[in-house]
Design a protein around this motif. Sequence first.
Motif, PDB file in Angstrom:
ATOM      1  N   MET A   1       0.738  -1.199  -0.044  1.00 45.07           N
ATOM      2  CA  MET A   1       0.035  -0.106  -0.046  1.00 45.07           C
ATOM      3  C   MET A   1       0.878   1.377  -0.005  1.00 45.07           C
ATOM      4  N   PHE A   2       2.072   1.243   0.384  1.00 44.81           N
ATOM      5  CA  PHE A   2       2.810   2.372   0.495  1.00 44.81           C
ATOM      6  C   PHE A   2       3.482   2.846  -0.994  1.00 44.81           C
ATOM      7  N   LYS A   3       3.637   1.771  -1.858  1.00 47.34           N
ATOM      8  CA  LYS A   3       4.389   2.007  -3.105  1.00 47.34           C
ATOM      9  C   LYS A   3       3.490   2.987  -3.840  1.00 47.34           C
ATOM     10  N   PRO A   4       2.291   2.831  -4.196  1.00 45.23           N
ATOM     11  CA  PRO A   4       1.420   3.862  -4.957  1.00 45.23           C
ATOM     12  C   PRO A   4       1.532   5.050  -4.399  1.00 45.23           C
ATOM     13  N   LYS A   5       1.660   5.447  -3.216  1.00 45.92           N
ATOM     14  CA  LYS A   5       1.758   6.676  -2.651  1.00 45.92           C
ATOM     15  C   LYS A   5       2.926   7.391  -3.288  1.00 45.92           C
ATOM     16  N   ILE A   6       4.068   6.466  -3.381  1.00 44.34           N
ATOM     17  CA  ILE A   6       5.530   7.063  -3.748  1.00 44.34           C
ATOM     18  C   ILE A   6       5.435   7.341  -5.296  1.00 44.34           C
ATOM     19  N   LYS A   7       4.637   6.674  -6.100  1.00 45.74           N
ATOM     20  CA  LYS A   7       4.675   6.657  -7.500  1.00 45.74           C
ATOM     21  C   LYS A   7       3.881   8.090  -7.766  1.00 45.74           C
ATOM     22  N   ILE A   8       2.878   8.171  -6.940  1.00 46.37           N
ATOM     23  CA  ILE A   8       2.078   9.425  -7.214  1.00 46.37           C
ATOM     24  C   ILE A   8       2.937  10.747  -6.791  1.00 46.37           C
ATOM     25  N   LEU A   9       3.708  10.664  -5.814  1.00 43.42           N
ATOM     26  CA  LEU A   9       4.486  11.793  -5.323  1.00 43.42           C
ATOM     27  C   LEU A   9       5.427  11.875  -6.276  1.00 43.42           C
ATOM     28  N   ASN A  10       6.034  10.895  -6.840  1.00 43.84           N
ATOM     29  CA  ASN A  10       7.208  11.141  -7.948  1.00 43.84           C
ATOM     30  C   ASN A  10       6.656  11.838  -9.141  1.00 43.84           C
ATOM     31  N   ILE A  11       5.362  11.658  -9.519  1.00 41.65           N
ATOM     32  CA  ILE A  11       4.752  12.066 -10.730  1.00 41.65           C
ATOM     33  C   ILE A  11       4.260  13.522 -10.383  1.00 41.65           C
ATOM     34  N   TYR A  12       3.887  14.076  -9.312  1.00 41.99           N
ATOM     35  CA  TYR A  12       3.671  15.352  -8.879  1.00 41.99           C
ATOM     36  C   TYR A  12       5.064  16.063  -8.942  1.00 41.99           C
ATOM     37  N   VAL A  13       6.014  15.497  -8.329  1.00 36.95           N
ATOM     38  CA  VAL A  13       7.544  16.247  -8.230  1.00 36.95           C
ATOM     39  C   VAL A  13       8.006  16.344  -9.631  1.00 36.95           C
ATOM     40  N   ILE A  14       7.669  15.314 -10.456  1.00 39.55           N
ATOM     41  CA  ILE A  14       8.151  15.781 -11.955  1.00 39.55           C
ATOM     42  C   ILE A  14       7.402  16.424 -12.655  1.00 39.55           C
ATOM     43  N   LEU A  15       6.150  16.470 -12.629  1.00 40.66           N
ATOM     44  CA  LEU A  15       5.305  17.625 -13.124  1.00 40.66           C
ATOM     45  C   LEU A  15       5.620  19.054 -12.587  1.00 40.66           C
ATOM     46  N   PHE A  16       5.804  19.150 -11.338  1.00 35.74           N
ATOM     47  CA  PHE A  16       6.231  20.445 -10.739  1.00 35.74           C
ATOM     48  C   PHE A  16       7.366  20.839 -11.398  1.00 35.74           C
ATOM     49  N   ILE A  17       8.631  20.076 -11.483  1.00 34.36           N
ATOM     50  CA  ILE A  17      10.045  20.568 -12.023  1.00 34.36           C
ATOM     51  C   ILE A  17       9.685  20.867 -13.480  1.00 34.36           C
ATOM     52  N   PHE A  18       8.675  20.145 -14.238  1.00 35.09           N
ATOM     53  CA  PHE A  18       8.568  20.549 -15.753  1.00 35.09           C
ATOM     54  C   PHE A  18       7.943  21.827 -15.833  1.00 35.09           C
ATOM     55  N   LEU A  19       6.831  22.209 -15.003  1.00 35.40           N
ATOM     56  CA  LEU A  19       6.164  23.346 -15.030  1.00 35.40           C
ATOM     57  C   LEU A  19       7.027  24.686 -14.539  1.00 35.40           C
TER      58      LEU A  19
END
Length: 51
Positions: A1-19
């Motif tokens: 259950m912990f891994k999906p939260k990390i994946k979502i967080l990584n996607i948000y971090v990548i999106l934030f850096i891109f923006l």
Amino acid sequence: MFKPKIKILNIYVILFIFLISVLIWQILKITGGEYNNLSVEERNYLKNKGK
């Protein structure tokens, strides 16, 4: 259950850096004069006569 939260967080971090990088790139384009298509005469006219 912990891994999906990390994946979502990584996607948000990548999106934030891109923006942020796109924002910085646009600011550098504007301040670098890429949008300044005026001739010397046109710039002098606007400087002397205003908008």
